[in-house]
Design a protein around this motif. Structure first.
Motif, short mmCIF file in Angstrom:
data_model
loop_
_atom_site.label_atom_id
_atom_site.label_comp_id
_atom_site.label_asym_id
_atom_site.label_seq_id
_atom_site.Cartn_x
_atom_site.Cartn_y
_atom_site.Cartn_z
N ILE A 41 3.32 -1.27 -7.39
CA ILE A 41 2.37 0.05 -7.68
C ILE A 41 3.56 0.91 -7.31
CG2 ILE A 41 1.13 1.40 -5.81
CD1 ILE A 41 0.39 -0.71 -4.15
N GLU A 42 2.74 1.55 -8.83
CA GLU A 42 3.84 2.57 -9.43
C GLU A 42 3.45 4.25 -8.02
OE1 GLU A 42 2.42 3.14 -13.03
OE2 GLU A 42 4.08 1.00 -13.66
N ASN A 43 2.01 3.91 -7.65
CA ASN A 43 1.19 5.46 -7.10
C ASN A 43 1.63 5.23 -5.18
OD1 ASN A 43 1.28 7.90 -6.08
ND2 ASN A 43 -0.78 8.22 -8.02
N PRO A 44 2.46 5.70 -4.60
CA PRO A 44 1.96 5.55 -3.17
C PRO A 44 0.81 5.68 -2.92
CG PRO A 44 3.73 6.89 -3.34
CD PRO A 44 3.05 6.65 -5.23
N GLU A 45 -0.11 6.43 -3.35
CA GLU A 45 -1.18 7.73 -3.10
C GLU A 45 -1.85 6.31 -3.36
OE1 GLU A 45 -1.39 9.87 -2.18
OE2 GLU A 45 0.23 10.73 -1.59
N ASN A 46 -1.49 4.90 -3.69
CA ASN A 46 -2.90 4.10 -4.13
C ASN A 46 -2.69 2.69 -2.96
OD1 ASN A 46 -4.24 5.39 -6.48
ND2 ASN A 46 -2.60 4.76 -8.26
N LYS A 190 2.35 7.91 2.31
CA LYS A 190 2.18 9.15 2.17
C LYS A 190 3.02 10.29 2.94
CE LYS A 190 -2.98 7.91 0.97
NZ LYS A 190 -4.34 8.23 1.50
N ARG A 192 6.48 11.41 2.78
CA ARG A 192 8.03 10.42 2.42
C ARG A 192 9.24 10.98 3.11
NH1 ARG A 192 6.08 6.71 -0.83
NH2 ARG A 192 8.14 6.84 -1.37
#
Length: 367
Positions: A41-46, A190, A192
């Motif tokens: 996963i590249e975007n932690p929001e996903n 989400k 950090r």
């Protein structure tokens, strides 16, 4: 050490390579195949609840294990303790790993499963988590303290000297574990703050290693000799100095805690837990206002020997070691005092989940 609450995954083997999952906490269903190539996963929001199942497949694929069978499953944590900070992400990842291993006839040791779960967290999800959570989940034995070296991944078991080993197996321990829930819920990816602390520890290690002529060593504080730290800590910037102080003082507390437990000295053991909590706040600078309030309330509760955050302190629970005879009185005190301090947050927590009196548990297993 684990507790007698946890994540349950009920599963059967699917007829083919498909994974089909539902959750007791989240809506919808997950469907994908174990022969699908999983990418980090590249975007932690996903990141969502599906990510841990996909991460388990990713880890097993990357370690070279062949998966032919999927699972049909239903996963559920303890109602009211969602996002409670009780190693929930590691517990979920391990549950999926063990289920997939079971239906595919894979025999994988707890030590190897620790590394597989670390791969889920580090490589698939992009978190800077270490091996402490999965190690506690996989290696714990009921009634024993697990003493771990996170660098070498070695471990040993320490029993409480006031009791015989046979008594401990019957659950006759002189303490309970209190879990007090703050009502704060959010996902670690989400927020950090945790990763920031890890990077600061690496920066502190880099500065200390360079100052001692060890530039080629990996930038972790474990590679810094404690004597060298004492001699060179004055070179660190203020925030890096606090991070390093937390690390090196925590290392001392772990060894002292093991020895106190082995001697049967619960009072000293509890004091070390509380000192760890204070250092997390003052030196590691973790903990929201609400979590710090809850920690301080626990310290004042009758019979409590020691308290700290259950995790990084950004959400979830605080825990305490409490004398068995005072456990219910301590729980009642914490419920009342925290409700006075945070009535709005407490109103969102189910009444029977605000403070739990727990017993030591056992390691993760297929039953």
């Amino acid at each position: 050490m684990t507790i007698n609450y946890g994540v349950l995954l009920g599963f059967v083997a699917s007829d083919d390579a498909e994974i089909s999952l539902q959750s007791g906490q989240f809506e919808g269903a997950i469907r994908f195949r174990v022969d699908d190539l999983q990418k980090p996963i590249e975007n932690p929001e996903n990141i969502n609840w599906e990510s841990y199942a996909r991460g388990a497949v990713y880890a097993l694929q990357n370690f070279g294990y062949e998966l032919k069978k999927g699972i049909i499953g239903y996963i559920s944590g303890v109602k009211g303790l969602d996002s409670s900070g009780l190693s929930s992400s590691a517990a979920v990842g391990i549950a999926y790993l063990m289920a997939l291993e079971n239906v595919n006839g894979l025999v994988i040791s707890p030590v190897d499963n620790i590394q597989l779960d670390k791969s889920i967290e580090n490589k698939y999800l992009g978190l800077e988590n270490g091996i402490l959570d999965p190690s506690a989940i996989l290696l714990s034995r009921h009634g024993y303290l697990t003493f771990m070296d996170c660098k070498t991944a070695s471990h040993s078991y320490v029993y409480f000297s006031e009791l015989s080993k046979s008594q401990q197996c019957q659950g006759q321990l002189p303490f309970k574990i209190l879990l007090a829930f703050s009502g704060l819920q959010h996902n670690l990816p989400k927020k950090r703050g945790y990763n920031t602390r890890v990077f600061e520890c690496k920066d502190a290690a880099r500065a200390l290693l360079c100052a001692t002529g060890c530039e080629d060593a990996s930038c972790i504080l474990r590679n810094v000799d404690p004597a060298m730290y004492e001699a060179q800590k004055c070179i660190l910037e203020e925030n890096l100095a606090r991070r390093a102080e937390h690390y090196f003082s925590e290392m001392k507390r772990v060894v002292k805690g093991r020895d106190a437990w082995a001697r049967g000295n619960l009072h000293e053991f509890g004091q070390l837990i509380s000192a760890s909590g204070r250092s997390s706040i003052l030196n590691y600078e973790c903990g929201s206002k609400e979590m710090i309030q809850l920690y301080e309330i626990l310290l004042k509760a009758p019979g409590v020997l020691g308290a700290r955050f259950s995790g990084a302190g950004f959400r979830g629970c605080c825990l305490a070691i409490v004398e068995s005879d005072h456990a219910e009185a301590a729980a009642a005190y914490v419920r009342a005092e925290y409700e006075k301090a945070q009535p709005e947050l407490v109103s969102k927590i189910p009444a029977d989940r605000r403070v739990l009196v727990c017993e030591p548990g056992d390691g993760a297993r297929v039953i």
